[in-house]
Design a protein around this motif. Structure first.
Motif, PDB file in Angstrom:
ATOM      1  N   GLN A  78      -3.904   4.844   4.369  1.00  0.00           N
ATOM      2  CA  GLN A  78      -5.483   4.458   3.408  1.00  0.00           C
ATOM      3  C   GLN A  78      -5.554   3.253   3.310  1.00  0.00           C
ATOM      4  N   ASP A  79      -4.925   3.614   1.480  1.00  0.00           N
ATOM      5  CA  ASP A  79      -4.730   2.584   1.408  1.00  0.00           C
ATOM      6  C   ASP A  79      -4.718   0.887   2.022  1.00  0.00           C
ATOM      7  N   ALA A  88      -5.711   0.158   5.536  1.00  0.00           N
ATOM      8  CA  ALA A  88      -6.976  -0.065   6.009  1.00  0.00           C
ATOM      9  C   ALA A  88      -8.017  -0.456   4.576  1.00  0.00           C
ATOM     10  N   ARG A  89      -7.687  -0.193   3.108  1.00  0.00           N
ATOM     11  CA  ARG A  89      -8.662  -0.942   2.301  1.00  0.00           C
ATOM     12  C   ARG A  89      -7.960  -2.374   1.595  1.00  0.00           C
ATOM     13  N   ARG A 145      -7.853  -3.229  12.476  1.00  0.00           N
ATOM     14  CA  ARG A 145      -8.034  -1.335  12.061  1.00  0.00           C
ATOM     15  C   ARG A 145      -8.166  -0.588  13.343  1.00  0.00           C
ATOM     16  N   PRO A 162       0.740  -1.557   0.083  1.00  0.00           N
ATOM     17  CA  PRO A 162      -0.304   0.120   0.302  1.00  0.00           C
ATOM     18  C   PRO A 162       1.315   1.864  -0.106  1.00  0.00           C
ATOM     19  N   LYS A 186      -8.972  -5.636   1.289  1.00  0.00           N
ATOM     20  CA  LYS A 186      -9.584  -6.676   2.032  1.00  0.00           C
ATOM     21  C   LYS A 186      -8.913  -8.013   3.182  1.00  0.00           C
TER      22      LYS A 186
END
Length: 400
Positions: free
Chosen positions: A257-258, A260-261, A271, A253, A263
């Motif tokens: 934020q990447d 956290a995305r 988180r 990432p 999956k």
């Protein structure tokens, strides 16, 4: 339905009374430990069960009791009977509980050639009693402990001394009392394993990670998770599973934020501790000490590669292994208890010079084999090694 009698000890007053009762008992003490492996980071004992004839079964709660030295004083002068002692001894030592000698019912059953050596199977084989093994993987740090768990824990020690007596008679019958004594002593006095040099390489799925920089990120994530797990006393995989750490490395990432995305980046702390994991990723990316693609090891090559890399060693191993296996059959015990496969491989790879009973015996002893193992296997291995030289020489001699 029969109800097992036991006393739960969770305070100092009850603890001292229980210790006095155990000290007044007779014969060996049966001891077992329940941990919270897979739930907690530590391997500490959350329940210690003790049985002694004339005293009964006591279930001690070490976190509630604290100092356990009175228990050591009570039973520290008699043999302790444990099942799979190597699993429990480290936790007992952490609480200052060290047996003077042990009888390991699991190991004893192995040496006698019992097909199944789990506690339930050994109790059933020796006493004809069936144990329900329902809570072995439970979270024993739970408080209060459910009644059914306590019943299970009491049964783990209630029959151990009777099992020990039956196994002892079998050991006498098979002339294996000295063998068992040496094996039990080896378990009791085995030094702790040195810590792994690169424990992070045990990450499940790490083989999918390519490149030294990516490996540095994996190492940093593993280290951050390990520190947090120790701080929280939670099993690391319950915070963020191995596969999630590897998924984060593979996703590469660009921002927090990447991350956290991603999956596949799951787990109860994935988180809530996002800053921690992102800091680890940045640390790994900035690390100037990059790990090697493959961990250096002092292990031997796999035997399948020996015929190309060391044909003489390959011949020695192929000559000795079936003879050791047959000797184990004759002695009615598993081959690995007669001599570990690693020990045989090491002496086959680098044998002593010259090869004879005495030099092979010395080499086996240097590799950690017990005296009884050396006595039985050294002549067999020495002869096999000599025969392997003759077998490889014969074709060339006949051709000439």
């Amino acid at each position: 339905m029969h109800v097992t009698e036991y006393t739960v000890i969770a305070d100092r007053e009850g603890f001292f009374a229980a210790c006095a009762a155990l000290a007044a008992g007779t014969g060996p003490a049966a001891v077992d430990v329940e941990r919270a492996s897979g739930f907690r980071y530590s391997q500490r004992a959350y329940l210690i069960q003790v049985f002694r004839r004339g005293a009964g079964v006591f279930l001690f709660d070490p976190p509630a009791i604290g100092d356990m030295s009175a228990l050591q004083d009570a039973i520290g002068g008699v043999e302790w009977v444990l099942h799979a002692a190597s699993q429990d001894l480290p936790s007992l030592r952490e609480d200052g509980l060290v047996p003077p000698s042990i009888f390991d019912t699991e190991l004893g059953a192995r040496l006698l050639g019992h097909e199944k050596v789990g506690l339930g199977a050994v109790v059933e084989d020796t006493l004809g009693i069936t144990l329900a093994k329902a809570h072995s993987a439970a979270d024993w740090s739970t408080r209060p402990l459910p009644q059914s768990w306590l019943e299970y824990a009491a049964l783990d020690v209630l029959h151990l001394v009777d099992v020990r007596d039956v196994l002892w008679d079998e050991l006498v019958e098979q002339d294996k009392t000295e063998v068992a004594a040496q094996e039990f002593d080896a378990v009791l006095n085995r030094p702790p394993r040195p810590p792994r040099e690169e424990p992070w390489r045990r990450l499940s799925g790490l083989h999918t990670v390519r490149g030294r920089r990516a490996l540095a990120v994996a190492r940093a994530l593993w280290t951050a998770r390990e520190a947090f797990a120790q701080e929280q006393d939670v099993s690391p995989g319950r915070l963020v599973p191995d596969r999630s750490l590897v998924a984060a490395v593979l996703a590469d990432p660009a921002t927090k934020q990447d991350l956290a995305r991603v999956k596949e980046f799951t787990g109860r702390a994935s988180r809530s501790q996002l800053d921690r994991w992102w800091a680890a990723i940045e640390e790994g990316r900035a690390d100037q000490t990059l790990p090697l693609e493959r961990a250096p090891g002092d292990g031997l090559p796999p035997p399948r590669a020996w015929s190309d890399r060391n044909p003489a060693a390959d011949a020695r191993l192929k000559a000795a292994r079936p003879r050791i296996e047959q000797l184990a059959v004759d002695l009615r015990m598993p081959t690995e208890n007669l001599l570990t496969p690693d020990t045989l491989r090491r002496i086959a790879w680098a044998p002593p010079e010259p090869i004879d009973d005495e030099t092979v015996a010395d080499a086996l002893a240097a590799l950690g084999a017990r005296p009884w193992q050396v006595e039985r296997t050294a002549p067999v291995i020495a002869q096999a090694f000599v025969d392997s030289v003759q077998d490889t020489a014969e074709p060339s001699e006949s051709a000439s």
